[in-house]
Design an enzyme around this catalytic site. Sequence first.
Site, PDB file in Angstrom:
ATOM      1  N   SER A 127       0.822  -1.207   0.000  1.00 11.91           N
ATOM      2  CA  SER A 127       0.000   0.000   0.000  1.00 11.91           C
ATOM      3  C   SER A 127       0.864   1.269   0.000  1.00 11.91           C
ATOM      4  CB  SER A 127      -0.952  -0.059   1.203  1.00 11.91           C
ATOM      5  OG  SER A 127      -1.935   0.915   1.086  1.00 11.91           O
ATOM      6  N   ASP A 155      -0.023  -4.341  -3.908  1.00 11.66           N
ATOM      7  CA  ASP A 155      -1.166  -3.451  -4.115  1.00 11.66           C
ATOM      8  C   ASP A 155      -0.835  -2.005  -3.716  1.00 11.66           C
ATOM      9  OD1 ASP A 155      -3.711  -3.625  -5.318  1.00 11.66           O
ATOM     10  OD2 ASP A 155      -4.692  -3.243  -3.417  1.00 11.66           O
ATOM     11  N   HIS A 211      -7.434  -5.640  -0.585  1.00  8.94           N
ATOM     12  CA  HIS A 211      -6.183  -4.880  -0.535  1.00  8.94           C
ATOM     13  C   HIS A 211      -5.079  -5.688   0.162  1.00  8.94           C
ATOM     14  CE1 HIS A 211      -3.808  -1.282  -0.743  1.00  8.94           C
ATOM     15  NE2 HIS A 211      -3.922  -0.931   0.519  1.00  8.94           N
TER      16      HIS A 211
END
Length: 347
Positions: free
Chosen positions: A188, A212, A278
């Site tokens: 992230s 991600d 996610h």
Amino acid sequence: MSELKTVLNSRVFIFTTFLVVIWVSGTSEDYGSGYGDEWLYYFDDNGVRHIMNFSTIPKSTHGMSFGEIYFHLYTRETIDKAELITLPKNDDSIKSFYFNKSNDIKLLTHGWLSSDRVHWLQQMKDSFLREHNLNVITVDWNEISRNTFYPWPALSTRYVGKKIAKFIEAMQTSYRIGTKEWHLIGHSLGAHVMGYAGMFSNGSLSRITGLDPARPLFELPQMPDIYCLNKEDAEFVDIIHTAGGTYGYAASHGHADFFPNKGTPNQPGCQTSGTCSHGRACEYFDESISYTAEKGFIAYLCKSWEEFSNGNCKNEFSSMGYPASSNSRGNYYLRTKNESKYAEIDD
Ligand SMILES: *[C@@H]1O[C@H](CO)[C@@H](O)[C@H](O)[C@H]1NC(C)=O
Ligand SMILES: *[C@@H]1O[C@H](CO)[C@@H](O)[C@H](O)[C@H]1NC(C)=O
Ligand SMILES: *[C@@H]1O[C@H](CO)[C@@H](O)[C@H](O)[C@H]1NC(C)=O
Ligand SMILES: *[C@@H]1O[C@H](CO)[C@@H](O)[C@H](O)[C@H]1NC(C)=O
């Protein structure tokens, strides 16, 4: 008091009615105005819901909190107890008891509202040390990432990345090691932290894996390459997309981009479009550590998910995750199972 209750109840009623209408009519604005474009709900490591508000980019860093960044080394000798490695203030060498310069280095980091204590990261560290003799260094920037006003930690990824590049350079001089030993992995916002760390290391490090990588304020709005993880940041940049178009990158930004289950939410086994999808990138990568290039997450080079689904791409493939070949180039597609072992799908 009871008046307030009535008002609240009628609000709840209006709100739920609104949701039902939206649900039935099937628009993307499930949660109201601006959802997805200006803000998203986000669940932290404890399942607490926050608003990820990226409607405005702050004009100045006023009110931004800086903090320490901690480097925790783990080796096979110290799997359960980290050795804190500190950067000397002057030009002294870094001193570590357990660092073994014969072995490669994995640098791992977390995202927003998280720390290096987060379950997936500790588990990934354990998987690495179970399978290989390595130096695993977890980077903890929680003092900065725990700011609930999303734009600040997002903008701070540059600062954190620069500090990591300083750390890498100090390790290189202290131990006379080069660039090929380094593999940086971030989830992230942590993916962008590693992108900056790579950029400030002149793009010379061997590999960066983006799990991600965060989309808001990097790909939405689209920032120039120097402000987000991209293929200039290392010799080989591989990206795993699992919540593309919401929390994660939708487009390709690496040398090789992997799109399990189309790369979008919901990933199989994820019930809501929350943060589950996610987080799947971390779980897939963790599982891939025990696989080889021939067995595991085999992904096929293809123009699109539709082409892949139609069975048109069967020739060129690469393994997704740890065993990915550094010669992989382009977009790769695959399906996974809905639970661990994710790769063991019956065709
Ligand atoms: C997001 O922040 C903006 C500017 O501070 C504010 O006007 C807006 O109401 C916020 N949105 C949400 C959903 O909290
Ligand atoms: C460093 O790791 C190598 C294996 O890669 C091992 O042979 C060696 O004994 C280790 N050195 C120390 C001091 O633990
Ligand atoms: C990157 O380039 C700068 C400027 O040329 C140099 O000072 C620095 O040592 C380089 N860093 C690495 C990791 O190669
Ligand atoms: C995964 O799919 C199987 C078979 O359809 C089902 O029995 C199982 O409950 C599912 N697991 C999860 C976590 O959704």
